[in-house]
Design an enzyme around this catalytic site. Structure first.
Site, PDB file in Angstrom:
ATOM      1  N   LYS A 205     -15.063 -11.431   2.505  1.00  0.00           N
ATOM      2  CA  LYS A 205     -14.306 -12.575   1.975  1.00  0.00           C
ATOM      3  C   LYS A 205     -15.231 -13.534   1.225  1.00  0.00           C
ATOM      4  CE  LYS A 205     -10.418 -13.209   2.341  1.00  0.00           C
ATOM      5  NZ  LYS A 205      -9.288 -12.722   1.502  1.00  0.00           N
TER       6      LYS A 205
ATOM      7  N   ARG B  14       0.824  -1.210   0.000  1.00  0.00           N
ATOM      8  CA  ARG B  14       0.000   0.000   0.000  1.00  0.00           C
ATOM      9  C   ARG B  14       0.858   1.259   0.000  1.00  0.00           C
ATOM     10  NH1 ARG B  14      -3.515  -2.494   3.615  1.00  0.00           N
ATOM     11  NH2 ARG B  14      -2.516  -1.480   5.366  1.00  0.00           N
TER      12      ARG B  14
END
Length: 345
Positions: A174, A38
């Site tokens: 998920k 990131r």
């Protein structure tokens, strides 16, 4: 692909618990790795990856944020295989185009799958899923199906005694993201193969300088950390027991899925299921110096039998059983925090 052939591969989320171990294992095997983070300004994460064996010649780092899925295109370009581990965790709706982490995760997997197809080089996308998307609970939330296997999907409206907004949001994202990425196998004209690996609770050692959340959950009964204890109870509440897998086996399973000549679909990555009570008994017998409070031993009702043979039928062999997973988790916690790790976690 043969086991000795080296490839150019992409690992998204390369600085996480599984991510950095996977990057290390791939580099050791001679592959060229494009790893995304990131923030390339984060010296601790960049330094860890750059210190891995063969990193100076075979590792390229890319700045990419799952909230800006197009960031991943340069990292995916020219690769044969993509391992997608990056998951949006911290959500601020004010600064995001997505309403929640689930929407961001679905947009992320779709964008990454589309980038794989557009690259014209990527043969297979391997998505690191969570076994929490495989709950065998009945759709009405009462009781369990007789068997826990890849045909099970967690009901999206499942309630929980132990979950909070964060954990229930994670299970939902998920589950939805895995369904979204698997749908690419249904596109008849696509040459992209998609494999998902719903992984059990991952334990063992780590390259990180702190205890990953999954290891903290495994050790919750020893440490008395109530947040992690809730995580352990949540796992048994949703799954009927606690499926476990060693970090080394997780990464070996990912690479195994890359090495097959052709492979697609959903393959659970867990070596065994044990109840909270069985884990507590093992800890009490093996580490009598740690006292486990009685209320941390019982846990919710137990559920289904488990069948995790699908990956093994493809030829994969697990190296680590329940004992090694628990022992290596304890050893790593002690190494990080000294013998009094129960107070330090």
């Amino acid at each position: 692909m043969g086991k000795n052939k080296v490839s150019r591969v992409c690992v998204t989320g390369g600085s996480g618990y599984i991510g950095c171990w996977l990057v290390k294992t791939l580099l050791e095997k001679g592959h060229t790795v494009h790893a995304t983070l990131r923030n390339l300004e984060d010296e601790s994460k960049v330094g860890l990856l750059k210190s891995l064996p063969n990193a100076d010649t075979n590792l390229l780092l890319f700045d990419a944020d799952i909230y800006n899925p197009n960031d991943f295109k340069p990292a995916i370009e020219g690769c044969e295989f993509v391992f997608h581990l990056a998951t949006p965790m911290q959500h601020t709706s004010q600064s995001s185009q997505y309403k929640d982490t689930a929407e961001a995760a679905i947009a992320g997997v779709r964008s990454i799958a589309d980038s794989c197809i557009q690259s014209q080089t990527v043969k297979r996308l391997i998505y690191t899923a969570s076994i929490l998307s495989m709950s065998p609970r009945n759709d009405d939330g009462v009781g369990f199906r007789p068997l826990l296997d890849e045909s099970c999907w967690t009901p999206l409206d499942a309630s929980s005694t132990y979950g909070n907004e964060f954990t229930l949001g994670y299970i939902k994202l998920k589950t939805l993201a895995e369904k979204a990425v698997l749908s690419y196998n249904d596109f008849g004209d696509s040459k992209l193969e998609v494999v998902t690996l719903p992984c059990g609770l991952v334990g063992g050692e780590s390259l990180l300088s702190y205890l990953p959340l999954s290891v903290r959950v495994i050790l919750a009964q020893l440490t008395g950390d109530m947040f992690s204890c809730d995580g352990l109870n949540l796992m048994q509440e949703f799954m009927g027991s606690v499926p476990l897998v060693h970090i080394d086996d997780v990464c070996r399973a990912h690479i195994f899925c890359m090495e097959q000549p052709s492979m697609k679909g959903r393959f659970c990555c867990a070596v065994a299921c044990h109840s909270i009570k069985e884990i507590a008994i093992y800890f009490q017998e093996t580490y009598p110096e740690y006292k486990i409070h009685k209320e941390l031993i019982e846990g919710p009702e137990e559920g289904s039998k488990s069948d995790f043979s699908k990956l093994k039928k493809m030829g994969f062999e697990y190296k680590y059983g329940i004992k090694e997973i628990l022992d290596d988790s304890v050893a790593w916690a002690k190494k990080l925090n000294g013998s009094s790790f129960s107070q330090a976690v």
